[in-house]
Design a protein around this motif. Sequence first.
Motif, PDB file in Angstrom:
ATOM      1  N   LEU A 101      47.984  35.179  38.929  1.00 55.56           N
ATOM      2  CA  LEU A 101      46.999  34.946  39.893  1.00 55.56           C
ATOM      3  C   LEU A 101      46.209  33.428  39.720  1.00 55.56           C
ATOM      4  CD1 LEU A 101      45.591  38.124  40.883  1.00 55.56           C
ATOM      5  CD2 LEU A 101      47.150  37.200  42.146  1.00 55.56           C
ATOM      6  N   GLY A 102      45.918  33.368  38.619  1.00 55.96           N
ATOM      7  CA  GLY A 102      45.303  32.196  38.303  1.00 55.96           C
ATOM      8  C   GLY A 102      45.666  30.827  38.663  1.00 55.96           C
ATOM      9  N   LEU A 177      40.765  51.597  51.531  1.00 48.85           N
ATOM     10  CA  LEU A 177      42.154  52.123  51.487  1.00 48.85           C
ATOM     11  C   LEU A 177      43.170  51.084  52.009  1.00 48.85           C
ATOM     12  CD1 LEU A 177      42.339  55.984  51.951  1.00 48.85           C
ATOM     13  CD2 LEU A 177      42.349  54.689  49.811  1.00 48.85           C
ATOM     14  N   ASP A 178      42.413  49.982  52.948  1.00 53.60           N
ATOM     15  CA  ASP A 178      43.224  48.956  53.557  1.00 53.60           C
ATOM     16  C   ASP A 178      44.151  48.326  52.273  1.00 53.60           C
ATOM     17  OD1 ASP A 178      42.608  49.745  55.798  1.00 53.60           O
ATOM     18  OD2 ASP A 178      41.193  47.878  56.095  1.00 53.60           O
ATOM     19  N   GLU A 179      45.439  48.006  52.708  1.00 54.52           N
ATOM     20  CA  GLU A 179      46.363  47.141  51.916  1.00 54.52           C
ATOM     21  C   GLU A 179      45.864  45.590  51.516  1.00 54.52           C
ATOM     22  OE1 GLU A 179      49.400  48.444  49.986  1.00 54.52           O
ATOM     23  OE2 GLU A 179      48.097  50.177  50.635  1.00 54.52           O
ATOM     24  N   THR A 180      45.155  45.270  52.473  1.00 59.44           N
ATOM     25  CA  THR A 180      44.488  43.831  52.540  1.00 59.44           C
ATOM     26  C   THR A 180      42.974  43.805  52.295  1.00 59.44           C
ATOM     27  OG1 THR A 180      44.539  43.573  54.917  1.00 59.44           O
ATOM     28  CG2 THR A 180      46.663  42.834  53.800  1.00 59.44           C
ATOM     29  N   GLY A 181      42.493  42.668  51.625  1.00 61.55           N
ATOM     30  CA  GLY A 181      41.192  42.709  51.491  1.00 61.55           C
ATOM     31  C   GLY A 181      40.762  42.704  50.202  1.00 61.55           C
ATOM     32  N   VAL A 182      41.797  43.287  49.158  1.00 66.37           N
ATOM     33  CA  VAL A 182      41.412  43.442  47.755  1.00 66.37           C
ATOM     34  C   VAL A 182      41.321  42.127  46.866  1.00 66.37           C
ATOM     35  CG1 VAL A 182      41.729  44.540  45.668  1.00 66.37           C
ATOM     36  CG2 VAL A 182      41.540  45.785  47.978  1.00 66.37           C
ATOM     37  N   SER A 183      40.172  41.737  46.521  1.00 63.96           N
ATOM     38  CA  SER A 183      40.143  40.508  45.592  1.00 63.96           C
ATOM     39  C   SER A 183      39.910  40.746  44.269  1.00 63.96           C
ATOM     40  CB  SER A 183      39.193  39.386  46.161  1.00 63.96           C
ATOM     41  OG  SER A 183      39.467  39.097  47.457  1.00 63.96           O
ATOM     42  N   LEU A 184      40.195  39.626  43.222  1.00 65.29           N
ATOM     43  CA  LEU A 184      40.038  40.127  42.055  1.00 65.29           C
ATOM     44  C   LEU A 184      38.944  38.889  41.221  1.00 65.29           C
ATOM     45  CD1 LEU A 184      41.006  42.144  39.848  1.00 65.29           C
ATOM     46  CD2 LEU A 184      42.634  40.462  39.345  1.00 65.29           C
ATOM     47  N   PHE A 185      37.967  39.275  40.474  1.00 60.39           N
ATOM     48  CA  PHE A 185      36.959  38.446  40.181  1.00 60.39           C
ATOM     49  C   PHE A 185      36.899  38.344  38.584  1.00 60.39           C
ATOM     50  CE2 PHE A 185      35.730  39.308  44.471  1.00 60.39           C
ATOM     51  CZ  PHE A 185      35.523  38.213  44.929  1.00 60.39           C
ATOM     52  N   LEU A 223      39.939  35.055  41.232  1.00 63.52           N
ATOM     53  CA  LEU A 223      41.345  34.934  40.640  1.00 63.52           C
ATOM     54  C   LEU A 223      42.241  35.051  41.866  1.00 63.52           C
ATOM     55  CD1 LEU A 223      42.045  34.207  37.836  1.00 63.52           C
ATOM     56  CD2 LEU A 223      42.488  36.665  37.611  1.00 63.52           C
ATOM     57  N   GLY A 224      42.815  33.945  42.015  1.00 60.60           N
ATOM     58  CA  GLY A 224      43.832  34.250  43.283  1.00 60.60           C
ATOM     59  C   GLY A 224      43.268  33.812  44.794  1.00 60.60           C
ATOM     60  N   GLU A 225      44.211  34.221  45.578  1.00 61.97           N
ATOM     61  CA  GLU A 225      43.885  34.005  46.978  1.00 61.97           C
ATOM     62  C   GLU A 225      42.565  35.344  47.407  1.00 61.97           C
ATOM     63  OE1 GLU A 225      46.688  33.448  49.978  1.00 61.97           O
ATOM     64  OE2 GLU A 225      47.487  32.099  48.635  1.00 61.97           O
ATOM     65  N   THR A 226      41.738  34.793  48.156  1.00 62.56           N
ATOM     66  CA  THR A 226      40.764  36.169  48.823  1.00 62.56           C
ATOM     67  C   THR A 226      41.825  37.085  49.479  1.00 62.56           C
ATOM     68  OG1 THR A 226      39.113  34.099  48.971  1.00 62.56           O
ATOM     69  CG2 THR A 226      38.928  36.398  50.118  1.00 62.56           C
ATOM     70  N   GLY A 227      41.399  38.173  48.965  1.00 65.36           N
ATOM     71  CA  GLY A 227      41.930  39.560  49.710  1.00 65.36           C
ATOM     72  C   GLY A 227      43.222  39.679  49.534  1.00 65.36           C
ATOM     73  N   GLN A 228      44.116  38.965  48.605  1.00 61.72           N
ATOM     74  CA  GLN A 228      45.467  39.156  48.377  1.00 61.72           C
ATOM     75  C   GLN A 228      46.039  39.622  46.931  1.00 61.72           C
ATOM     76  OE1 GLN A 228      47.592  38.745  51.041  1.00 61.72           O
ATOM     77  NE2 GLN A 228      45.642  38.493  52.270  1.00 61.72           N
ATOM     78  N   ALA A 229      44.927  40.336  46.398  1.00 60.83           N
ATOM     79  CA  ALA A 229      45.307  40.555  44.838  1.00 60.83           C
ATOM     80  C   ALA A 229      45.776  41.898  44.668  1.00 60.83           C
ATOM     81  CB  ALA A 229      43.882  40.666  44.176  1.00 60.83           C
ATOM     82  N   LEU A 230      46.085  42.778  45.672  1.00 57.14           N
ATOM     83  CA  LEU A 230      46.694  44.078  45.467  1.00 57.14           C
ATOM     84  C   LEU A 230      48.107  44.050  44.940  1.00 57.14           C
ATOM     85  CD1 LEU A 230      45.997  47.052  45.490  1.00 57.14           C
ATOM     86  CD2 LEU A 230      46.884  46.973  47.993  1.00 57.14           C
TER      87      LEU A 230
END
Length: 380
Positions: A101-102, A177-185, A223-230
């Motif tokens: 993701l970096g 529980l949505d599949e989108t919207g998870v980000s990594l920091f 880390l990576g795109e917003t909301g696309q870490a899942l």
Amino acid sequence: MDFSLNEEQQMLQDTVARLVRDAYSFEQRELFRQSPQGFSSELWQQFGDLGLAAVPFAEEVGGFGGNGVETLVVMKELGRGLCLEPYLHSVIFAGGLVEQLGSAEQKADLLPQVASTRLQLAVAVDEPQSHYQLNDVQTQAIACEGGWILHGRKSVVVGGQGADLLLVSARTAGQNLDETGVSLFLIDPDSPGVTRRDYHTIDGRKACDVFFESVQVSAAALLGETGQALSALRYQQGRAIAAQCAEAVGSMEAACTLTLDYLKTRKQFGVPIGSFQALQHRMVDMHIELDQATSMAILAACVAHEPDSAERSRAIAAAKVVVARAGRFIADNGIQLHGGIGLTWEYVLSHHAKHLLMVARQFGDDDHHLQTFSQLMDNV
């Protein structure tokens, strides 16, 4: 198929085996476990000096370009020695997330430090209610001027008590529980508003719960795109599961060896108890389970670095189910064949049993992965 190691893989195995054998007697492990960091800093530095932590990374970021088989070779020996160092969580899981993701700048900055063990990472994705579901994220990251503000809690962050950076999943959009919207920091655990509560897990390793209260981070921490870490979290957790299966096989091999040696030396009625046919049959059953687990760990290692697919996910889920159940079987029977000594804290078998119990539940228990496998079969 030829499952023998090539010359380089054999050299890698010999290096790790020798390092563990020389540095990890059971008495030494107890001293490492009781230390403030929960592992041997000296041995961890040797992992960096010998290039062992660089094995899974690409050559362009200072690694050796190893794949799942090289990871299996390293992890089996670490499992055999019940090593406490955060190789799985810092190098495999967290390092893999940074590599996937970096940005170019983040990878150039972080990965050489991870590969040399100068930087320890930990992944904080589990929450009290999530029960192995990576999309069940209640920790919130709210956009603000110049960055984000985090609120929430993460639980059982293995290695997090001594990590220099935490990779924290947080919801930046959508509903739980949505599949989108998870980000990594990337979060500095010493930042204002971050609190860690440390404890030992059942197998002797250290972990922590992490609390975030109005923790402000810059935009560069994403880390990576917003909301696309899942998808990356699931893919890299698959690599971590494959590595953990290999570690469990090493632990199971050690448990079987300990049990067989005990049967050969412990005497009743003037003869070794290993001469009793009923106990021989149980020892054979343990080795059958070990052989099945080894085969599945090899399968998981072979697919771990392949592109994401339903077939890869099925293989890894199947491996986790077989390895978790084999680990419990070998631990239970090893203890029963030893008798009371098998449960004592002063005897190494009990620690293998506790570690195999932990492996059976970390990254999802066998019921969770059996359901995952079933759902993936429905989609064929």
